[in-house]
Scaffold this motif. Structure first.
Motif, PDB file in Angstrom:
ATOM      1  N   ILE A  52       0.891  -1.335  -0.074  1.00  0.00           N
ATOM      2  CA  ILE A  52       0.036  -0.036   0.132  1.00  0.00           C
ATOM      3  C   ILE A  52       0.990   1.384  -0.016  1.00  0.00           C
ATOM      4  O   ILE A  52       0.681   2.428  -0.593  1.00  0.00           O
ATOM      5  CB  ILE A  52      -0.863   0.163   1.107  1.00  0.00           C
ATOM      6  CG1 ILE A  52      -1.986  -1.069   1.240  1.00  0.00           C
ATOM      7  CG2 ILE A  52      -1.634   1.441   1.453  1.00  0.00           C
ATOM      8  CD1 ILE A  52      -2.615  -1.365   2.515  1.00  0.00           C
ATOM      9  N   GLU A  53       1.911   1.098   0.901  1.00  0.00           N
ATOM     10  CA  GLU A  53       2.804   2.241   0.816  1.00  0.00           C
ATOM     11  C   GLU A  53       3.373   2.736  -0.469  1.00  0.00           C
ATOM     12  O   GLU A  53       3.353   4.167  -0.872  1.00  0.00           O
ATOM     13  CB  GLU A  53       4.219   2.151   1.664  1.00  0.00           C
ATOM     14  CG  GLU A  53       3.853   1.635   3.183  1.00  0.00           C
ATOM     15  CD  GLU A  53       3.470   0.399   3.547  1.00  0.00           C
ATOM     16  OE1 GLU A  53       3.806  -0.024   4.528  1.00  0.00           O
ATOM     17  OE2 GLU A  53       3.352  -0.423   2.549  1.00  0.00           O
ATOM     18  N   GLY A  54       3.543   1.840  -1.406  1.00  0.00           N
ATOM     19  CA  GLY A  54       4.336   2.413  -2.666  1.00  0.00           C
ATOM     20  C   GLY A  54       3.102   3.365  -3.377  1.00  0.00           C
ATOM     21  O   GLY A  54       3.391   3.952  -4.266  1.00  0.00           O
ATOM     22  N   SER A  72      10.544   3.606  -8.587  1.00  0.00           N
ATOM     23  CA  SER A  72       9.624   3.158  -9.399  1.00  0.00           C
ATOM     24  C   SER A  72       9.458   1.782  -9.251  1.00  0.00           C
ATOM     25  O   SER A  72       7.919   1.341  -9.099  1.00  0.00           O
ATOM     26  CB  SER A  72      10.235   3.102 -11.001  1.00  0.00           C
ATOM     27  OG  SER A  72       9.319   2.500 -11.817  1.00  0.00           O
ATOM     28  N   LYS A  73      10.215   0.837  -8.806  1.00  0.00           N
ATOM     29  CA  LYS A  73       9.432  -0.730  -8.301  1.00  0.00           C
ATOM     30  C   LYS A  73       8.710  -0.479  -6.988  1.00  0.00           C
ATOM     31  O   LYS A  73       7.741  -1.285  -6.830  1.00  0.00           O
ATOM     32  CB  LYS A  73      10.845  -1.289  -7.985  1.00  0.00           C
ATOM     33  CG  LYS A  73      11.563  -1.864  -9.439  1.00  0.00           C
ATOM     34  CD  LYS A  73      12.678  -2.898  -9.263  1.00  0.00           C
ATOM     35  CE  LYS A  73      13.312  -3.108 -10.558  1.00  0.00           C
ATOM     36  NZ  LYS A  73      14.317  -3.998 -10.323  1.00  0.00           N
ATOM     37  N   ILE A  74       9.125   0.414  -6.032  1.00  0.00           N
ATOM     38  CA  ILE A  74       8.388   0.604  -4.934  1.00  0.00           C
ATOM     39  C   ILE A  74       6.933   1.111  -5.188  1.00  0.00           C
ATOM     40  O   ILE A  74       6.007   0.452  -4.755  1.00  0.00           O
ATOM     41  CB  ILE A  74       8.929   1.815  -3.964  1.00  0.00           C
ATOM     42  CG1 ILE A  74      10.216   1.041  -3.271  1.00  0.00           C
ATOM     43  CG2 ILE A  74       7.927   2.137  -2.739  1.00  0.00           C
ATOM     44  CD1 ILE A  74      11.254   2.133  -2.661  1.00  0.00           C
ATOM     45  N   SER A 110      12.752  -0.975   2.700  1.00  0.00           N
ATOM     46  CA  SER A 110      13.053  -0.680   4.101  1.00  0.00           C
ATOM     47  C   SER A 110      11.995   0.432   4.476  1.00  0.00           C
ATOM     48  O   SER A 110      11.721   1.201   3.803  1.00  0.00           O
ATOM     49  CB  SER A 110      14.347  -0.491   4.370  1.00  0.00           C
ATOM     50  OG  SER A 110      14.518   1.276   3.859  1.00  0.00           O
ATOM     51  N   SER A 111      11.500   0.412   5.969  1.00  0.00           N
ATOM     52  CA  SER A 111      10.922   1.184   6.618  1.00  0.00           C
ATOM     53  C   SER A 111      11.481   2.601   6.524  1.00  0.00           C
ATOM     54  O   SER A 111      10.841   3.700   6.616  1.00  0.00           O
ATOM     55  CB  SER A 111      10.441   1.004   7.998  1.00  0.00           C
ATOM     56  OG  SER A 111      11.706   0.726   8.612  1.00  0.00           O
ATOM     57  N   GLU A 112      12.931   2.698   6.514  1.00  0.00           N
ATOM     58  CA  GLU A 112      13.702   3.947   6.642  1.00  0.00           C
ATOM     59  C   GLU A 112      13.300   4.700   5.334  1.00  0.00           C
ATOM     60  O   GLU A 112      13.092   5.863   5.283  1.00  0.00           O
ATOM     61  CB  GLU A 112      15.077   3.553   6.783  1.00  0.00           C
ATOM     62  CG  GLU A 112      15.786   4.846   7.095  1.00  0.00           C
ATOM     63  CD  GLU A 112      17.313   4.620   7.035  1.00  0.00           C
ATOM     64  OE1 GLU A 112      17.952   5.706   7.231  1.00  0.00           O
ATOM     65  OE2 GLU A 112      17.789   3.373   7.071  1.00  0.00           O
ATOM     66  N   ILE A 113      13.270   4.283   4.155  1.00  0.00           N
ATOM     67  CA  ILE A 113      13.427   4.567   2.774  1.00  0.00           C
ATOM     68  C   ILE A 113      11.859   5.047   2.794  1.00  0.00           C
ATOM     69  O   ILE A 113      11.655   6.377   2.324  1.00  0.00           O
ATOM     70  CB  ILE A 113      13.449   3.690   1.492  1.00  0.00           C
ATOM     71  CG1 ILE A 113      14.886   3.251   1.446  1.00  0.00           C
ATOM     72  CG2 ILE A 113      12.887   4.161   0.288  1.00  0.00           C
ATOM     73  CD1 ILE A 113      15.078   2.392   0.405  1.00  0.00           C
ATOM     74  N   ILE A 114      10.798   4.602   3.232  1.00  0.00           N
ATOM     75  CA  ILE A 114       9.366   4.816   2.993  1.00  0.00           C
ATOM     76  C   ILE A 114       9.383   6.348   4.067  1.00  0.00           C
ATOM     77  O   ILE A 114       8.613   7.177   3.746  1.00  0.00           O
ATOM     78  CB  ILE A 114       8.440   3.967   3.735  1.00  0.00           C
ATOM     79  CG1 ILE A 114       8.493   2.532   2.515  1.00  0.00           C
ATOM     80  CG2 ILE A 114       7.009   4.608   3.866  1.00  0.00           C
ATOM     81  CD1 ILE A 114       8.000   3.141   1.193  1.00  0.00           C
ATOM     82  N   SER A 115       9.998   6.162   5.097  1.00  0.00           N
ATOM     83  CA  SER A 115       9.796   7.413   6.158  1.00  0.00           C
ATOM     84  C   SER A 115      10.400   8.633   5.551  1.00  0.00           C
ATOM     85  O   SER A 115       9.810   9.631   5.776  1.00  0.00           O
ATOM     86  CB  SER A 115      10.471   6.868   7.349  1.00  0.00           C
ATOM     87  OG  SER A 115      10.763   8.080   8.419  1.00  0.00           O
ATOM     88  N   LEU A 116      11.684   8.365   4.863  1.00  0.00           N
ATOM     89  CA  LEU A 116      12.224   9.651   4.171  1.00  0.00           C
ATOM     90  C   LEU A 116      11.453  10.122   3.238  1.00  0.00           C
ATOM     91  O   LEU A 116      11.294  11.198   2.940  1.00  0.00           O
ATOM     92  CB  LEU A 116      13.693   9.145   3.656  1.00  0.00           C
ATOM     93  CG  LEU A 116      14.764   8.733   4.732  1.00  0.00           C
ATOM     94  CD1 LEU A 116      16.055   8.309   4.285  1.00  0.00           C
ATOM     95  CD2 LEU A 116      14.917  10.173   5.508  1.00  0.00           C
ATOM     96  N   LEU A 117      11.021   9.037   2.297  1.00  0.00           N
ATOM     97  CA  LEU A 117       9.999   9.720   1.256  1.00  0.00           C
ATOM     98  C   LEU A 117       8.839  10.343   1.779  1.00  0.00           C
ATOM     99  O   LEU A 117       8.294  11.370   0.985  1.00  0.00           O
ATOM    100  CB  LEU A 117       9.675   8.406   0.374  1.00  0.00           C
ATOM    101  CG  LEU A 117      10.584   7.699  -0.723  1.00  0.00           C
ATOM    102  CD1 LEU A 117      10.053   6.289  -0.981  1.00  0.00           C
ATOM    103  CD2 LEU A 117      11.339   8.583  -1.499  1.00  0.00           C
TER     104      LEU A 117
END
Length: 421
Positions: free
Chosen positions: A2-4, A32-34, A42-49
């Protein structure tokens, strides 16, 4: 993933490119793949985005789930026909940003079209469903494709295209569509083409569904349809019929449902008119009209049969009847409602313009009802025209018409019956 999908939605809404959003966080390829949900992250990437987009992902996921629940509730409210809840949920959903996610948007649009049909706004509904059919069909889930057929079927019914309604709804895949309400609309369409056994059959299937889901209002609707079928070809016992109508009217009183109450008064009035009880019929039609605003689609229908009962029962003067007819004709023309042809027939009858009446019947009325698939009316008016032609010694025309009437009927012996024992 869902995050992507949420990341992609807010990125596009903000007008940010993948390169700019991912700068210093991840590559464009990874982002793009996310967004497409085809890679782990990683949750860290989602957090930063999320920080860069100015959103709280936990809050957005919760809103996403709430949006799904709201759509389900809206669907249920439309099936249950809970008017206040329908419009409350519509407003709530339209204030939700995540309704615009692709997996939500098509269902929302289909339910919006269904909502427009609930208010008889067929033009707006048609605009939505034709767009979805032409542009979004491949994007629909199997459930949504069947919902599209259901909504199209309702549209066809409301616009008098009964054959198209039946064909469309009979193509619904019951294994992929979990809303048996469509059986009710199939019953209505079959009733409108005078296919009473089929109408009763589909109504009984709809009744099972409404009873199982404790949908009281739609139980009233369905039992009303079934009651009409019992009296369609021959008169059912009057006392039993009257008692069933009274029970349904009492149920409407309990539910405080004025719209269904007026339809029951209308239908009971029609039963009385068919039996020649014109005084009682006109009283019931008049009572029904007292509940209806002239803008309501039902008004013209009830006014038409009220005029008919008063004319047959000689209950009003020709002058008063003409006033009512002219009023109905003006309303129908203003609304571009094709029922104006019925009021035009009334004018010919009152003025005793028999030749004009039957010429109009032959050239306009019967072709119209045949085109729309309203065979009950075709049968009614063809019989009247046939007797007129015979009385006027127009033997050739009468013979041609009789061939048409006979060819449209099937004998019991026309069909081979194979019974397994």
């Amino acid at each position: 993933m869902i995050e992507g999908r949420i990341i992609k939605y807010y990125r596009q809404k903000s007008g940010i490119s993948q390169e700019k959003l991912g700068q210093g966080i991840c590559s464009v390829t990874h982002l793009s793949k996310i967004e497409r949900g085809i890679t782990e992250y990683s949750s860290e990437i989602i957090s930063l985005l999320s920080v860069r987009l100015g959103i709280n992902m936990k809050t957005e996921i919760k809103r996403y789930q709430q949006t799904k629940v709201l759509l389900e509730k809206w669907f249920d409210a439309l099936v249950m026909q809970k008017k206040e809840e329908i419009f409350r949920l519509k407003e709530e959903i339209e204030n939700e940003d995540l309704i615009n996610l692709p997996e939500n948007l098509n269902l929302y649009k289909l339910l919006l079209a269904r909502c427009y049909l609930f208010t008889n706004n067929v033009k707006e509904a048609y605009s939505i469903i034709t767009y979805i059919e032409k542009r979004q069909l491949a994007m629909l889930s199997p459930e949504e494709k069947n919902l599209l057929k259901h909504v199209f079927g309702i549209y066809y019914f409301l616009t008098g295209q009964f054959k198209a309604c039946i064909t469309t709804m009979e193509n619904i895949d019951n294994g992929q569509y979990h809303n048996d309400e469509y059986y009710y609309h199939l019953a209505l369409a079959h009733h409108s083409v005078h296919s009473n056994i089929q109408a009763y059959y589909f109504a009984s299937k709809a009744l099972e569904y409404f009873q199982k889901t404790l949908n009281i209002l739609r139980i009233i609707d369905t039992e009303m349809v079934m009651l009409i079928q019992l009296n369609a070809r021959e008169h059912h016992d009057y006392k039993i019929t009257l008692e069933k109508y009274r029970k349904l009217i009492q149920l409407c009183d309990t539910c405080n449902d004025q719209q269904r109450r007026l339809k029951l008064f209308h239908n009971l009035g029609f039963e009385n008119m068919r039996r020649g009880y014109y005084q009682e019929a006109s009283r019931l039609f008049n009572k029904a009209m007292s509940f209806i605003n002239e803008d309501d689609q039902q008004y013209l229908t009830t006014l038409d049969v009220y005029i008919n009962s008063c004319f047959k029962g000689q209950l009003l003067s020709d002058e008063k009847l003409l006033d009512l007819i002219q009023h109905g004709l003006r309303l129908a023309i203003d609304k571009k409602d094709e029922r104006y042809i019925l009021f035009q027939l009334h004018i010919f009858s009152i003025r005793q313009q028999e030749d004009n009446y039957y010429h109009y019947l032959e050239e306009t009325v019967i072709p119209h009802f045949r085109e729309t698939g309203y065979y009950m009316m075709v049968e009614h008016y063809e019989k009247k025209l046939f007797y007129y032609l015979v009385n006027r010694k127009k033997t050739s025309k009468a013979l041609d018409l009789s061939k048409s009437i006979v060819s449209s009927k099937k004998s019991f012996y026309d069909v081979d019956i194979n019974v397994n024992t």
